[in-house]
Motif scaffolding. Sequence first.
Motif, PDB file in Angstrom:
ATOM      1  N   ARG A   1       0.847  -1.205   0.000  1.00  0.00           N
ATOM      2  CA  ARG A   1       0.000   0.000   0.000  1.00  0.00           C
ATOM      3  C   ARG A   1       0.873   1.242   0.000  1.00  0.00           C
ATOM      4  O   ARG A   1       0.651   2.177  -0.780  1.00  0.00           O
ATOM      5  CB  ARG A   1      -0.928  -0.005   1.217  1.00  0.00           C
ATOM      6  CG  ARG A   1      -1.788   1.237   1.334  1.00  0.00           C
ATOM      7  CD  ARG A   1      -2.684   1.194   2.546  1.00  0.00           C
ATOM      8  NE  ARG A   1      -1.997   1.202   3.820  1.00  0.00           N
ATOM      9  CZ  ARG A   1      -1.425   2.284   4.363  1.00  0.00           C
ATOM     10  NH1 ARG A   1      -1.432   3.453   3.725  1.00  0.00           N
ATOM     11  NH2 ARG A   1      -0.837   2.210   5.553  1.00  0.00           N
TER      12      ARG A   1
ATOM     13  N   ARG B   1     -11.619   1.966  -2.230  1.00  0.00           N
ATOM     14  CA  ARG B   1     -11.560   0.959  -3.287  1.00  0.00           C
ATOM     15  C   ARG B   1     -12.206  -0.353  -2.854  1.00  0.00           C
ATOM     16  O   ARG B   1     -12.705  -1.114  -3.684  1.00  0.00           O
ATOM     17  CB  ARG B   1     -10.112   0.693  -3.699  1.00  0.00           C
ATOM     18  CG  ARG B   1      -9.477   1.852  -4.422  1.00  0.00           C
ATOM     19  CD  ARG B   1      -8.048   1.544  -4.781  1.00  0.00           C
ATOM     20  NE  ARG B   1      -7.433   2.672  -5.466  1.00  0.00           N
ATOM     21  CZ  ARG B   1      -6.261   2.609  -6.076  1.00  0.00           C
ATOM     22  NH1 ARG B   1      -5.573   1.480  -6.091  1.00  0.00           N
ATOM     23  NH2 ARG B   1      -5.763   3.670  -6.667  1.00  0.00           N
TER      24      ARG B   1
ATOM     25  N   VAL C   1      -6.802 -11.170  -0.324  1.00  0.00           N
ATOM     26  CA  VAL C   1      -6.987 -11.048  -1.775  1.00  0.00           C
ATOM     27  C   VAL C   1      -7.646  -9.719  -2.126  1.00  0.00           C
ATOM     28  O   VAL C   1      -7.204  -9.010  -3.039  1.00  0.00           O
ATOM     29  CB  VAL C   1      -7.809 -12.231  -2.324  1.00  0.00           C
ATOM     30  CG1 VAL C   1      -8.189 -12.013  -3.775  1.00  0.00           C
ATOM     31  CG2 VAL C   1      -7.031 -13.532  -2.161  1.00  0.00           C
ATOM     32  N   ALA C   2      -8.689  -9.351  -1.408  1.00  0.00           N
ATOM     33  CA  ALA C   2      -9.401  -8.104  -1.692  1.00  0.00           C
ATOM     34  C   ALA C   2      -8.499  -6.889  -1.515  1.00  0.00           C
ATOM     35  O   ALA C   2      -8.508  -5.967  -2.350  1.00  0.00           O
ATOM     36  CB  ALA C   2     -10.633  -7.986  -0.801  1.00  0.00           C
TER      37      ALA C   2
ATOM     38  N   ALA D   1      -5.158  -6.840  -1.607  1.00  0.00           N
ATOM     39  CA  ALA D   1      -4.133  -6.877  -2.653  1.00  0.00           C
ATOM     40  C   ALA D   1      -4.679  -6.293  -3.959  1.00  0.00           C
ATOM     41  O   ALA D   1      -4.025  -5.469  -4.608  1.00  0.00           O
ATOM     42  CB  ALA D   1      -3.650  -8.311  -2.876  1.00  0.00           C
ATOM     43  N   ARG D   2      -5.871  -6.692  -4.330  1.00  0.00           N
ATOM     44  CA  ARG D   2      -6.484  -6.175  -5.560  1.00  0.00           C
ATOM     45  C   ARG D   2      -6.762  -4.678  -5.454  1.00  0.00           C
ATOM     46  O   ARG D   2      -6.555  -3.938  -6.418  1.00  0.00           O
ATOM     47  CB  ARG D   2      -7.768  -6.929  -5.863  1.00  0.00           C
ATOM     48  CG  ARG D   2      -7.523  -8.351  -6.309  1.00  0.00           C
ATOM     49  CD  ARG D   2      -8.815  -9.087  -6.561  1.00  0.00           C
ATOM     50  NE  ARG D   2      -8.561 -10.453  -7.023  1.00  0.00           N
ATOM     51  CZ  ARG D   2      -9.517 -11.335  -7.277  1.00  0.00           C
ATOM     52  NH1 ARG D   2     -10.785 -11.003  -7.117  1.00  0.00           N
ATOM     53  NH2 ARG D   2      -9.197 -12.540  -7.686  1.00  0.00           N
ATOM     54  N   ALA D   3      -7.232  -4.244  -4.300  1.00  0.00           N
ATOM     55  CA  ALA D   3      -7.524  -2.818  -4.106  1.00  0.00           C
ATOM     56  C   ALA D   3      -6.252  -1.980  -4.183  1.00  0.00           C
ATOM     57  O   ALA D   3      -6.283  -0.840  -4.638  1.00  0.00           O
ATOM     58  CB  ALA D   3      -8.231  -2.596  -2.763  1.00  0.00           C
TER      59      ALA D   3
ATOM     60  N   GLY E   1      -3.753  -2.847  -6.006  1.00  0.00           N
ATOM     61  CA  GLY E   1      -3.317  -2.926  -7.393  1.00  0.00           C
ATOM     62  C   GLY E   1      -2.116  -3.822  -7.614  1.00  0.00           C
ATOM     63  O   GLY E   1      -1.304  -3.586  -8.496  1.00  0.00           O
TER      64      GLY E   1
ATOM     65  N   ASP F   1      -0.719  -8.028  -7.863  1.00  0.00           N
ATOM     66  CA  ASP F   1      -1.160  -9.383  -8.170  1.00  0.00           C
ATOM     67  C   ASP F   1      -1.214 -10.204  -6.888  1.00  0.00           C
ATOM     68  O   ASP F   1      -0.186 -10.384  -6.220  1.00  0.00           O
ATOM     69  CB  ASP F   1      -0.204 -10.025  -9.177  1.00  0.00           C
ATOM     70  CG  ASP F   1      -0.604 -11.440  -9.507  1.00  0.00           C
ATOM     71  OD1 ASP F   1      -1.657 -11.633 -10.155  1.00  0.00           O
ATOM     72  OD2 ASP F   1       0.125 -12.370  -9.082  1.00  0.00           O
ATOM     73  N   GLU F   2      -2.385 -10.697  -6.559  1.00  0.00           N
ATOM     74  CA  GLU F   2      -2.551 -11.417  -5.292  1.00  0.00           C
ATOM     75  C   GLU F   2      -1.762 -12.721  -5.264  1.00  0.00           C
ATOM     76  O   GLU F   2      -1.288 -13.133  -4.209  1.00  0.00           O
ATOM     77  CB  GLU F   2      -4.028 -11.649  -4.958  1.00  0.00           C
ATOM     78  CG  GLU F   2      -4.768 -12.571  -5.883  1.00  0.00           C
ATOM     79  CD  GLU F   2      -5.429 -11.890  -7.071  1.00  0.00           C
ATOM     80  OE1 GLU F   2      -6.254 -12.547  -7.727  1.00  0.00           O
ATOM     81  OE2 GLU F   2      -5.139 -10.720  -7.356  1.00  0.00           O
ATOM     82  N   ARG F   3      -1.576 -13.359  -6.393  1.00  0.00           N
ATOM     83  CA  ARG F   3      -0.810 -14.609  -6.414  1.00  0.00           C
ATOM     84  C   ARG F   3       0.665 -14.348  -6.112  1.00  0.00           C
ATOM     85  O   ARG F   3       1.285 -15.071  -5.331  1.00  0.00           O
ATOM     86  CB  ARG F   3      -0.967 -15.304  -7.756  1.00  0.00           C
ATOM     87  CG  ARG F   3      -2.345 -15.888  -7.938  1.00  0.00           C
ATOM     88  CD  ARG F   3      -2.451 -16.636  -9.247  1.00  0.00           C
ATOM     89  NE  ARG F   3      -3.786 -17.185  -9.373  1.00  0.00           N
ATOM     90  CZ  ARG F   3      -4.625 -16.873 -10.332  1.00  0.00           C
ATOM     91  NH1 ARG F   3      -4.262 -16.030 -11.285  1.00  0.00           N
ATOM     92  NH2 ARG F   3      -5.821 -17.411 -10.367  1.00  0.00           N
TER      93      ARG F   3
END
Length: 86
Positions: A21, A34, A59-60, A62-64, A66, A68-70
């Motif tokens: 972040r 987000r 996961v949420a 990580a996506r927020a 921006g 890659d969650e993997r």
Amino acid sequence: MRKWVSSEAHRAAVQLLREQRELKGLSLRAVSERLGKKHHTYLHKIETGERSLDLIDFVAIARAVGVDERALFDELLRRLPAQIDV
């Protein structure tokens, strides 16, 4: 139920999300927006250990942020201690 989440594994996951972040230059408020949260306290409580972080939250967030969650999860696996207390 614990009021403060303080396991080494949990701190590693939270620290990783916080680092990402901050690398993106995003505030708690920006990421919370987000995520569709009205208040930044949701994320603040996770980052301070007052609220637990589950896999879906990870996961949420990580996506927020921006990222890659993997790839982030792979990095978390590298950082986790060999013995994880649950």
